[in-house]
Design an enzyme around this catalytic site. Structure first.
Site, PDB file in Angstrom:
ATOM      1  N   HIS A  14      31.884 -38.746  53.328  1.00  0.00           N
ATOM      2  CA  HIS A  14      32.759 -37.996  53.790  1.00  0.00           C
ATOM      3  C   HIS A  14      32.652 -37.407  55.286  1.00  0.00           C
ATOM      4  CE1 HIS A  14      34.932 -36.603  49.810  1.00  0.00           C
ATOM      5  NE2 HIS A  14      34.322 -38.164  49.629  1.00  0.00           N
ATOM      6  N   TYR A  17      38.948 -26.620  50.647  1.00  0.00           N
ATOM      7  CA  TYR A  17      38.774 -25.530  50.402  1.00  0.00           C
ATOM      8  C   TYR A  17      39.996 -24.537  50.775  1.00  0.00           C
ATOM      9  CZ  TYR A  17      33.556 -26.793  50.339  1.00  0.00           C
ATOM     10  OH  TYR A  17      32.642 -27.509  50.169  1.00  0.00           O
ATOM     11  N   PRO A  40      28.477 -21.297  45.566  1.00  0.00           N
ATOM     12  CA  PRO A  40      28.488 -22.745  45.944  1.00  0.00           C
ATOM     13  C   PRO A  40      29.517 -22.987  46.777  1.00  0.00           C
ATOM     14  CG  PRO A  40      29.337 -22.240  43.735  1.00  0.00           C
ATOM     15  CD  PRO A  40      28.739 -20.877  44.063  1.00  0.00           C
ATOM     16  N   LYS A  63      25.532 -25.787  49.368  1.00  0.00           N
ATOM     17  CA  LYS A  63      24.205 -25.603  49.875  1.00  0.00           C
ATOM     18  C   LYS A  63      22.842 -25.764  48.770  1.00  0.00           C
ATOM     19  CE  LYS A  63      24.595 -26.208  54.284  1.00  0.00           C
ATOM     20  NZ  LYS A  63      25.469 -27.253  53.999  1.00  0.00           N
ATOM     21  N   TYR A  70      27.572 -27.160  57.696  1.00  0.00           N
ATOM     22  CA  TYR A  70      28.023 -27.824  56.569  1.00  0.00           C
ATOM     23  C   TYR A  70      27.354 -29.118  56.449  1.00  0.00           C
ATOM     24  CZ  TYR A  70      31.142 -29.371  52.579  1.00  0.00           C
ATOM     25  OH  TYR A  70      31.756 -29.763  51.508  1.00  0.00           O
TER      26      TYR A  70
HETATM   27  P1  RFL Z   1      17.685 -26.730  38.103  1.00  0.00           P
HETATM   28  O1  RFL Z   1      18.802 -27.915  38.326  1.00  0.00           O
HETATM   29  O2  RFL Z   1      18.275 -25.340  37.468  1.00  0.00           O
HETATM   30  O3  RFL Z   1      16.619 -27.450  37.188  1.00  0.00           O
HETATM   31  C1  RFL Z   1      15.487 -26.532  36.824  1.00  0.00           C
HETATM   32  C2  RFL Z   1      14.890 -27.325  35.577  1.00  0.00           C
HETATM   33  O4  RFL Z   1      13.922 -26.433  35.013  1.00  0.00           O
HETATM   34  C3  RFL Z   1      13.992 -26.384  33.505  1.00  0.00           C
HETATM   35  N1  RFL Z   1      13.289 -25.121  33.088  1.00  0.00           N
HETATM   36  C4  RFL Z   1      12.001 -25.239  32.403  1.00  0.00           C
HETATM   37  N2  RFL Z   1      11.224 -25.963  32.112  1.00  0.00           N
HETATM   38  C5  RFL Z   1      10.123 -25.940  31.377  1.00  0.00           C
HETATM   39  N3  RFL Z   1       9.691 -24.521  31.115  1.00  0.00           N
HETATM   40  C6  RFL Z   1      10.620 -23.460  31.690  1.00  0.00           C
HETATM   41  N4  RFL Z   1      10.218 -22.198  31.322  1.00  0.00           N
HETATM   42  C7  RFL Z   1      11.925 -23.899  32.193  1.00  0.00           C
HETATM   43  N5  RFL Z   1      12.689 -22.979  32.659  1.00  0.00           N
HETATM   44  C8  RFL Z   1      13.651 -23.770  33.239  1.00  0.00           C
HETATM   45  C9  RFL Z   1      15.484 -26.502  33.239  1.00  0.00           C
HETATM   46  O5  RFL Z   1      15.770 -26.634  31.959  1.00  0.00           O
HETATM   47  C10 RFL Z   1      15.856 -27.425  34.405  1.00  0.00           C
HETATM   48  O6  RFL Z   1      16.004 -28.621  33.853  1.00  0.00           O
HETATM   49  O7  RFL Z   1      17.167 -26.374  39.443  1.00  0.00           O
HETATM   50  P2  RFL Z   1      16.612 -27.346  40.682  1.00  0.00           P
HETATM   51  O8  RFL Z   1      15.948 -28.441  40.182  1.00  0.00           O
HETATM   52  O9  RFL Z   1      15.972 -26.557  41.571  1.00  0.00           O
HETATM   53  O10 RFL Z   1      18.262 -27.781  41.205  1.00  0.00           O
HETATM   54  C11 RFL Z   1      18.844 -26.925  42.002  1.00  0.00           C
HETATM   55  C12 RFL Z   1      20.435 -27.371  41.671  1.00  0.00           C
HETATM   56  O11 RFL Z   1      20.683 -27.643  40.367  1.00  0.00           O
HETATM   57  C13 RFL Z   1      21.314 -26.255  42.194  1.00  0.00           C
HETATM   58  O12 RFL Z   1      20.868 -25.675  43.401  1.00  0.00           O
HETATM   59  C14 RFL Z   1      23.014 -26.854  42.598  1.00  0.00           C
HETATM   60  O13 RFL Z   1      23.396 -27.466  41.468  1.00  0.00           O
HETATM   61  C15 RFL Z   1      23.657 -25.692  43.205  1.00  0.00           C
HETATM   62  N6  RFL Z   1      25.055 -26.123  43.495  1.00  0.00           N
HETATM   63  C16 RFL Z   1      25.392 -27.043  44.694  1.00  0.00           C
HETATM   64  N7  RFL Z   1      24.393 -27.471  45.368  1.00  0.00           N
HETATM   65  C17 RFL Z   1      24.667 -28.275  46.489  1.00  0.00           C
HETATM   66  O14 RFL Z   1      23.857 -28.594  47.425  1.00  0.00           O
HETATM   67  N8  RFL Z   1      26.196 -28.865  46.576  1.00  0.00           N
HETATM   68  C18 RFL Z   1      27.084 -28.438  45.907  1.00  0.00           C
HETATM   69  O15 RFL Z   1      28.039 -29.162  46.185  1.00  0.00           O
HETATM   70  C19 RFL Z   1      26.674 -27.480  44.787  1.00  0.00           C
HETATM   71  N9  RFL Z   1      27.851 -27.129  43.952  1.00  0.00           N
HETATM   72  C20 RFL Z   1      26.030 -26.196  42.427  1.00  0.00           C
HETATM   73  C21 RFL Z   1      27.372 -26.527  42.737  1.00  0.00           C
HETATM   74  C22 RFL Z   1      25.794 -25.130  41.462  1.00  0.00           C
HETATM   75  C23 RFL Z   1      26.934 -24.820  40.418  1.00  0.00           C
HETATM   76  N10 RFL Z   1      26.620 -24.017  39.429  1.00  0.00           N
HETATM   77  C24 RFL Z   1      27.001 -24.254  38.186  1.00  0.00           C
HETATM   78  C25 RFL Z   1      25.412 -23.068  39.647  1.00  0.00           C
HETATM   79  C26 RFL Z   1      28.323 -25.991  42.154  1.00  0.00           C
HETATM   80  C27 RFL Z   1      28.174 -25.288  40.842  1.00  0.00           C
HETATM   81  C28 RFL Z   1      29.335 -24.979  39.962  1.00  0.00           C
HETATM   82  C1  PHB Z   2      31.313 -30.033  43.785  1.00  0.00           C
HETATM   83  O1  PHB Z   2      31.969 -31.238  43.972  1.00  0.00           O
HETATM   84  O2  PHB Z   2      31.108 -29.785  42.744  1.00  0.00           O
HETATM   85  C2  PHB Z   2      31.462 -29.388  44.802  1.00  0.00           C
HETATM   86  C3  PHB Z   2      31.771 -29.502  46.263  1.00  0.00           C
HETATM   87  C4  PHB Z   2      31.549 -28.516  47.454  1.00  0.00           C
HETATM   88  C5  PHB Z   2      31.145 -27.308  46.904  1.00  0.00           C
HETATM   89  C6  PHB Z   2      30.715 -27.043  45.597  1.00  0.00           C
HETATM   90  C7  PHB Z   2      30.866 -27.857  44.668  1.00  0.00           C
HETATM   91  O3  PHB Z   2      31.166 -26.407  47.980  1.00  0.00           O
END
Ligand code: RFL
Ligand code: PHB
Length: 403
Positions: free
Chosen positions: A75, A204, A296, A300, A394
């Site tokens: 993108h 956005y 989100p 980041k 970004y």
């Molecule tokens: P995770 O993905 O939470 O994985 C942690 C893992 O640890 C396990 N765990 C355990 N295992 C053993 N013993 C325990 N006691 C444990 N406790 C937990 C869990 O089961 C899990 O499998 O953390 P990690 O790996 O640091 O990854 C981080 C990302 O998942 C997170 O930062 C992103 O998803 C955030 N996020 C976004 N980030 C971006 O860079 N770009 C995006 O577009 C973006 N969009 C988002 C997002 C997060 C969202 N939500 C739902 C919070 C959009 C959303 C809606």
């Molecule tokens: C997504 O596609 O899930 C997404 C993209 C951009 C954001 C957050 C989530 O800032």
């Protein structure tokens, strides 16, 4: 009790743990990963979609970039709609050629899991009662249960990649850690659907009814989000109600393109800014969501996890190659500098784009705060310097190299 040993024990098989494991493996460093849930459960969490260039380069360095390079969408920009008035943030032009990649967190995770399985590296899924011990000594270990048996895993180092609700952060004694937190008074309701997205680039949308985001995963799969009150439940939102509300918040041209269908996933995520300092205690290192959470809005979260991984893997490589253990002291300060930048950007974007009517923020009424933020957004969108400031952050600030 069964005893195991490895060089680096990793708690959590989310993207942080799997990417760290893969990069260390490439350097000949042995890891064992302990994960609380099943692999399928991990893959059921939809989450992120936008990857910074630094992240994609790291995935390639880990040797897992093939499918991302084939199927991920590059993108070159995105759109900010201010109550229907659209401004294009031309990432490529504003940053001297940088872009982001749209490729789901689920797909990256799947690719990393496949690479780990192909290399025959050990992961204990459904490990329970995972507990690190003696992390401030030279012989840390983890105890856990697996299939009804108790285990002890001895390791040189422990990487806490277990997300916000994990156990690792709490292993740092309370008097030695500082936690900074802001909880936002709204959440994001997300819907995934196998329908063609409204636009090729993300939109956005700031809107008087609340924020909305039109994102995507491919030409046939859409990902949309709506700002909703934190008290809302997923059951409160039928697919019809979701589409109706989304249509109201999208700019008219995009709303006209909206194709609706059944949701294949629907969930509500609370919005939070959170940082734990420091990110190291003895031989325990916190990585990704275990140490920090961002709302989100700036895309980041996963990208900050990746820069933590990049720093830790380079330092651990130096430990095993050169015996330089002192370099590990650099981990927390380097990681935290980039984390705070991401925190500030995500907080700022969230403030500018959400509707705060009826809520109290920063010691003032939401209506007053909104006036400041309306003006802030207007100023940044109507100045090339302003758009550059948004674009530069970004696409992601450069990774800091350890000394
Ligand atoms: P995770 O993905 O939470 O994985 C942690 C893992 O640890 C396990 N765990 C355990 N295992 C053993 N013993 C325990 N006691 C444990 N406790 C937990 C869990 O089961 C899990 O499998 O953390 P990690 O790996 O640091 O990854 C981080 C990302 O998942 C997170 O930062 C992103 O998803 C955030 N996020 C976004 N980030 C971006 O860079 N770009 C995006 O577009 C973006 N969009 C988002 C997002 C997060 C969202 N939500 C739902 C919070 C959009 C959303 C809606
Ligand atoms: C997504 O596609 O899930 C997404 C993209 C951009 C954001 C957050 C989530 O800032």
């Amino acid at each position: 009790m069964k005893t195991l040993s490895t060089q680096v024990a990793i708690i959590g098989a989310g993207p942080s743990g799997l990417l760290l494991g893969q990069l260390l493996h490439k350097q000949g460093i042995e890891t064992i990963i302990l994960e609380r849930v099943t692999g399928e459960y991990v893959l059921g969490r939809i989450r992120a979609g936008i990857l910074e260039q630094g992240f994609t380069e790291l995935v390639r360095e880990a040797g897992v970039g093939e499918r991302m390079d084939q199927e991920g969408e590059v993108h070159e920009g995105f759109i900010i709609s201010d109550n229907g008035n659209c401004t294009h943030i031309d990432l490529k032009a504003l940053t001297g050629g940088k872009t982001v990649t749209c490729y789901g967190q689920v797909e990256i995770t799947r690719d990393l899991m496949a690479a780990r399985a192909a290399a025959d590296l050990t992961t204990y899924y459904e490990a329970s009662n995972v507990q690190p011990h003696d992390v401030n000594s030279s012989q840390p270990y983890i105890t856990f249960s697996y299939q009804g048996e108790d285990y002890r895993l001895n390791a040189d180092y422990i990487a806490g990649c277990d997300g916000f609700h994990g156990i690792s952060r709490k292993t740092i004694p309370a008097h030695l850690r500082t936690e900074h937190e802001r909880v936002y008074p709204f959440g994001w309701l997300g819907v995934m659907s196998d329908t063609p997205p409204v636009n090729e680039e993300l939109i956005y949308c700031k809107h008087e009814r609340g924020f909305a985001l039109a994102s995507r995963r491919s030409a046939t799969r859409s990902r949309y989000y709506l700002q909703v009150p934190v008290s809302d439940k997923v059951e409160d939102w039928s697919d019809e109600a979701f589409w109706e509300e989304l249509k109201r918040r999208l700019p008219a041209e995009a709303a006209a393109q909206l194709i609706t269908g059944n949701s294949i996933e629907k969930s509500i995520a609370p919005l939070r800014s959170f940082v734990c300092e420091p990110m190291q205690y003895g031989r325990l290192f916190l990585v990704g969501d275990a140490a920090h959470i961002v709302p989100p809005t700036g895309a980041k979260g996963l990208n900050l996890a990746a820069s933590d991984v990049a720093t830790l893997y380079k330092l651990l490589t130096r430990v095993y190659r050169e015996g330089d253990t002192a370099c590990l002291q650099q981990y927390s300060p380097i990681a935290l500098r980039r984390v705070w930048n991401g925190e500030r950007f995500s907080w700022w974007m969230s403030n500018m784009l959400h509707n705060y009517t009826g809520m109290e923020v920063s010691g003032m009424q939401g209506e007053t705060f909104s006036r400041f933020m309306d003006s802030e957004l207007h100023y940044y969108l109507n100045s090339e310097n302003g758009r550059k400031v948004i674009a530069e952050q970004y696409v992601g600030l450069p990774y800091e190299e350890p000394l």
